[in-house]
Design an enzyme around this catalytic site. Structure first.
Site, PDB file in Angstrom:
ATOM      1  N   HIS A   1       0.844  -1.182   0.000  1.00 13.07           N
ATOM      2  CA  HIS A   1       0.000   0.000   0.000  1.00 13.07           C
ATOM      3  C   HIS A   1       0.878   1.230   0.000  1.00 13.07           C
ATOM      4  O   HIS A   1       1.936   1.229   0.637  1.00 13.07           O
ATOM      5  CB  HIS A   1      -0.926   0.017   1.230  1.00 13.07           C
ATOM      6  CG  HIS A   1      -2.067   0.957   1.064  1.00 13.07           C
ATOM      7  ND1 HIS A   1      -1.966   2.289   1.336  1.00 13.07           N
ATOM      8  CD2 HIS A   1      -3.328   0.744   0.615  1.00 13.07           C
ATOM      9  CE1 HIS A   1      -3.124   2.865   1.068  1.00 13.07           C
ATOM     10  NE2 HIS A   1      -3.965   1.960   0.622  1.00 13.07           N
TER      11      HIS A   1
ATOM     12  N   ASP B   1      -8.020  -4.885  -0.381  1.00 16.65           N
ATOM     13  CA  ASP B   1      -8.509  -5.583  -1.565  1.00 16.65           C
ATOM     14  C   ASP B   1      -8.239  -7.079  -1.539  1.00 16.65           C
ATOM     15  O   ASP B   1      -8.906  -7.846  -2.233  1.00 16.65           O
ATOM     16  CB  ASP B   1      -7.887  -4.985  -2.829  1.00 16.65           C
ATOM     17  CG  ASP B   1      -8.453  -3.628  -3.112  1.00 16.65           C
ATOM     18  OD1 ASP B   1      -9.660  -3.472  -2.894  1.00 16.65           O
ATOM     19  OD2 ASP B   1      -7.717  -2.737  -3.524  1.00 16.65           O
TER      20      ASP B   1
HETATM   21  N1  ACO Z   1       4.384  -7.653  -4.914  1.00 19.53           N
HETATM   22  C1  ACO Z   1       5.720  -7.685  -4.996  1.00 19.53           C
HETATM   23  N2  ACO Z   1       6.513  -6.617  -4.779  1.00 19.53           N
HETATM   24  C2  ACO Z   1       5.920  -5.455  -4.458  1.00 19.53           C
HETATM   25  C3  ACO Z   1       4.514  -5.353  -4.329  1.00 19.53           C
HETATM   26  C4  ACO Z   1       3.739  -6.510  -4.557  1.00 19.53           C
HETATM   27  N3  ACO Z   1       2.412  -6.461  -4.459  1.00 19.53           N
HETATM   28  N4  ACO Z   1       4.197  -4.084  -3.999  1.00 19.53           N
HETATM   29  C5  ACO Z   1       5.351  -3.418  -3.919  1.00 19.53           C
HETATM   30  N5  ACO Z   1       6.396  -4.242  -4.197  1.00 19.53           N
HETATM   31  C6  ACO Z   1       7.823  -3.888  -4.149  1.00 19.53           C
HETATM   32  C7  ACO Z   1       8.222  -3.085  -5.371  1.00 19.53           C
HETATM   33  O1  ACO Z   1       8.725  -3.916  -6.412  1.00 19.53           O
HETATM   34  C8  ACO Z   1       9.290  -2.168  -4.805  1.00 19.53           C
HETATM   35  O2  ACO Z   1      10.478  -2.899  -4.704  1.00 19.53           O
HETATM   36  P1  ACO Z   1      11.913  -2.141  -4.862  1.00 19.53           P
HETATM   37  O3  ACO Z   1      11.972  -1.153  -3.763  1.00 19.53           O
HETATM   38  O4  ACO Z   1      12.900  -3.255  -4.746  1.00 19.53           O
HETATM   39  O5  ACO Z   1      11.890  -1.509  -6.219  1.00 19.53           O
HETATM   40  C9  ACO Z   1       8.816  -1.882  -3.384  1.00 19.53           C
HETATM   41  O6  ACO Z   1       8.001  -3.004  -3.021  1.00 19.53           O
HETATM   42  C10 ACO Z   1       7.979  -0.599  -3.258  1.00 19.53           C
HETATM   43  O7  ACO Z   1       6.954  -0.659  -4.224  1.00 19.53           O
HETATM   44  P2  ACO Z   1       6.342   0.623  -4.946  1.00 19.53           P
HETATM   45  O8  ACO Z   1       5.621   0.196  -6.176  1.00 19.53           O
HETATM   46  O9  ACO Z   1       7.407   1.664  -5.099  1.00 19.53           O
HETATM   47  O10 ACO Z   1       5.336   1.121  -3.836  1.00 19.53           O
HETATM   48  P3  ACO Z   1       4.164   2.126  -4.081  1.00 19.53           P
HETATM   49  O11 ACO Z   1       3.859   2.762  -2.788  1.00 19.53           O
HETATM   50  O12 ACO Z   1       4.448   3.028  -5.247  1.00 19.53           O
HETATM   51  O13 ACO Z   1       2.961   1.170  -4.587  1.00 19.53           O
HETATM   52  C11 ACO Z   1       1.104  -0.285  -4.594  1.00 19.53           C
HETATM   53  C12 ACO Z   1       1.940   0.732  -3.793  1.00 19.53           C
HETATM   54  C13 ACO Z   1       0.735   0.321  -5.986  1.00 19.53           C
HETATM   55  C14 ACO Z   1      -0.179  -0.575  -3.854  1.00 19.53           C
HETATM   56  C15 ACO Z   1       1.945  -1.571  -4.789  1.00 19.53           C
HETATM   57  O14 ACO Z   1       2.261  -2.130  -3.522  1.00 19.53           O
HETATM   58  C16 ACO Z   1       1.236  -2.609  -5.658  1.00 19.53           C
HETATM   59  O15 ACO Z   1       1.379  -2.558  -6.889  1.00 19.53           O
HETATM   60  N6  ACO Z   1       0.454  -3.563  -5.045  1.00 19.53           N
HETATM   61  C17 ACO Z   1      -0.293  -4.536  -5.791  1.00 19.53           C
HETATM   62  C18 ACO Z   1      -1.584  -3.911  -6.292  1.00 19.53           C
HETATM   63  C19 ACO Z   1      -2.584  -3.667  -5.167  1.00 19.53           C
HETATM   64  O16 ACO Z   1      -2.831  -4.531  -4.338  1.00 19.53           O
HETATM   65  N7  ACO Z   1      -3.207  -2.472  -5.202  1.00 19.53           N
HETATM   66  C20 ACO Z   1      -4.247  -2.117  -4.228  1.00 19.53           C
HETATM   67  C21 ACO Z   1      -3.813  -0.983  -3.352  1.00 19.53           C
HETATM   68  S1  ACO Z   1      -5.048  -0.635  -2.140  1.00 19.53           S
HETATM   69  C22 ACO Z   1      -6.211   0.305  -2.917  1.00 19.53           C
HETATM   70  O17 ACO Z   1      -6.000   0.937  -3.907  1.00 19.53           O
HETATM   71  C23 ACO Z   1      -7.509   0.311  -2.312  1.00 19.53           C
END
Ligand code: ACO
Length: 428
Positions: A307, A364
């Protein structure tokens, strides 16, 4: 602590006021940055550090896992209040008394009838149309059907738009679902409350008498309350940004529906179930998918994990997880995908990659599981989220309007070609 932020560049110092919120959050007010420095701007892709507004609606602390609306804890609201009570609180600022709540509910019911011509628009969509696309389009069309309600300066007209939208949005959502199913369109029944009415419109078919299920109703009401607002997320910021140009409430919310649709935002609940299905089809090897998610060369991510704001736990996910267990037990659901979900959750929570990056199951992850147990088709998951989020979008849009916020218009850092001469076609 000094309430001045100092920025030094090329030997010159610039001072900016610092604002402190009621929960002691600190913000440097850079409104005068560009003017006073002769053109310097800030660069913050994804707005990870940028506050776009001041707001009194929702406080959340991602480190501590706190979520409060107008000061009230989400845990209390989800367990003790009704959906419309929370909607009233979020939109107007205070919990309603009995009379205020009755009036709000009646005003919404009075406006729930949808113009028959909207069916012509619905007819134009293919049966396979994703209901989020249909909902967004039909919501935007309300602007055309209620063109007199576009004066965004009149509180009276704003109230009228709010009650109309609250009344018609669940009808449009149910119609988007009926389009996919090929079933007749249901109308709202004003003898039912908001949630019963929504469920009736979703499930009723002419050949069988409709009978509500209190377990489903309770789970649905709680889920929708948990989704009502989440401060300046992608779809809410979209609603505020579109509304900042003085576009109507209907047009702004339609844009919010589109923003919510994406799999990194509200579309994640659908993506979670699709991912669980894919793991099942592939033989159920959870570890394989966890390794895929950890592999930097593989674009796969664990849907429903991580998140932008919550970095320890998502308080909504805790409430939903409890209610998911109760609903599955009460409805006697036996679904192999749910076993995969449990295994995935347990394995990821112990894995150093997810622990170090603070990636926990978000709202979610569990909402998809409950929707599935309640018999909601996968394509409708994000639509249910939109119905829950509607009061939050409305509240944020109204706050933005009443604060007379300026039109939103970010800057950019240009990194393209500098001036060059036009090259005629014959020389390219
Ligand atoms: N699976 C694997 N790795 C992940 C995941 C995941 N679900 N989420 C984040 N990471 C990793 C990234 O690869 C990144 O790694 P790095 O630092 O080595 O490059 C690190 O964790 C940080 O991730 P970001 O994408 O920079 O974090 P951000 O805050 O931008 O994104 C997000 C948050 C979009 C929710 C992300 O965690 C994601 O894509 N999750 C899956 C989709 C999801 O469940 N979305 C629902 C969100 S809740 C809502 O909208 C109600």
């Amino acid at each position: 602590m000094s309430n001045i932020g100092i920025f030094e560049f090329q030997g010159k110092k610039y001072e900016f006021p610092v604002e402190i919120g009621t929960e002691n959050e600190i913000a440097i007010d850079i409104k005068k940055l560009r003017g006073s420095t002769g053109g310097i701007i800030t660069l913050d892709p994804g707005f990870k550090n940028t506050g776009s507004c001041k707001s009194k609606i929702t406080f959340l602390n991602g480190e501590k896992g706190i979520l409060r609306h107008r000061g009230y804890a989400i845990e209390d609201l989800a367990k003790k209040a009704s959906f419309l009570e929370v909607a009233y609180l979020i939109i107007f600022g205070e919990l309603p008394n009995k009379k205020q709540l009755e009036k709000f509910e009646n005003d919404i019911k009075e406006k729930s009838l949808v113009d028959e011509e909207i069916k012509d628009i619905l007819d134009g969509f293919p049966r396979s149309a994703h209901p989020m696309g249909v909902l967004s389009a039909l919501t935007a069309s309300l602007t055309a059907f209620h063109s007199h309600l576009t004066d965004v300066h009149s509180e009276e007209e704003i109230y009228s738009s709010i009650t109309r939208l609250m009344g018609k949005f669940p009808v449009l959502a149910a119609w988007a679902h009926a389009k996919n199913e090929g079933t007749p369109l249901n109308y709202a029944d004003n003898s039912l409350d908001y949630i019963d009415n929504l469920l009736m419109m979703m499930y009723k078919i002419p050949t069988t008498p409709y009978k509500g299920n209190p377990v489903i109703k309770k789970a649905m009401e709680e889920l929708l309350i948990l989704h009502q607002d989440h401060e300046q997320n992608c779809s809410t910021s979209t609603v505020r940004l579109v509304g900042s140009s003085h576009a109507s409430l209907f047009a702004s919310i339609s844009a919010g529906v589109s923003a919510l649709w994406g799999p990194l935002h509200g579309g994640a609940n659908q993506a979670v179930i699709e991912m669980l299905e894919a793991i099942k089809e592939d033989g159920g090897d959870v570890e394989k998918f966890i390794n895929k998610a950890k592999d930097k060369n593989d674009p796969f991510r664990l849907m429903g994990f991580g998140h932008r704001v919550y970095k320890n736990f998502d308080p909504r996910a805790l409430i939903i997880k409890e209610s998911a267990d109760a609903v599955l037990a009460e409805l006697g659901v036996d679904d192999p995908t749910l076993e995969i979900a449990k295994h995935l959750e347990e394995t990821a929570l112990k894995d150093p990659y997810f622990v170090e990056k603070k990636l926990f199951p978000n709202v979610d992850f569990y909402s998809g599981i409950i929707y599935r147990a309640l018999g909601i088709p996968v394509e409708m998951f994000t639509v249910m989220f939109a119905i829950g989020r509607l009061p939050g979008w409305i509240a944020q849009w109204r706050e933005m309007r009443l604060n007379s916020e300026p039109i939103g218009r970010p800057r950019q850092l240009y990194i393209g070609e500098t001036k060059r001469d036009y090259v005629p076609m014959s020389k390219r």
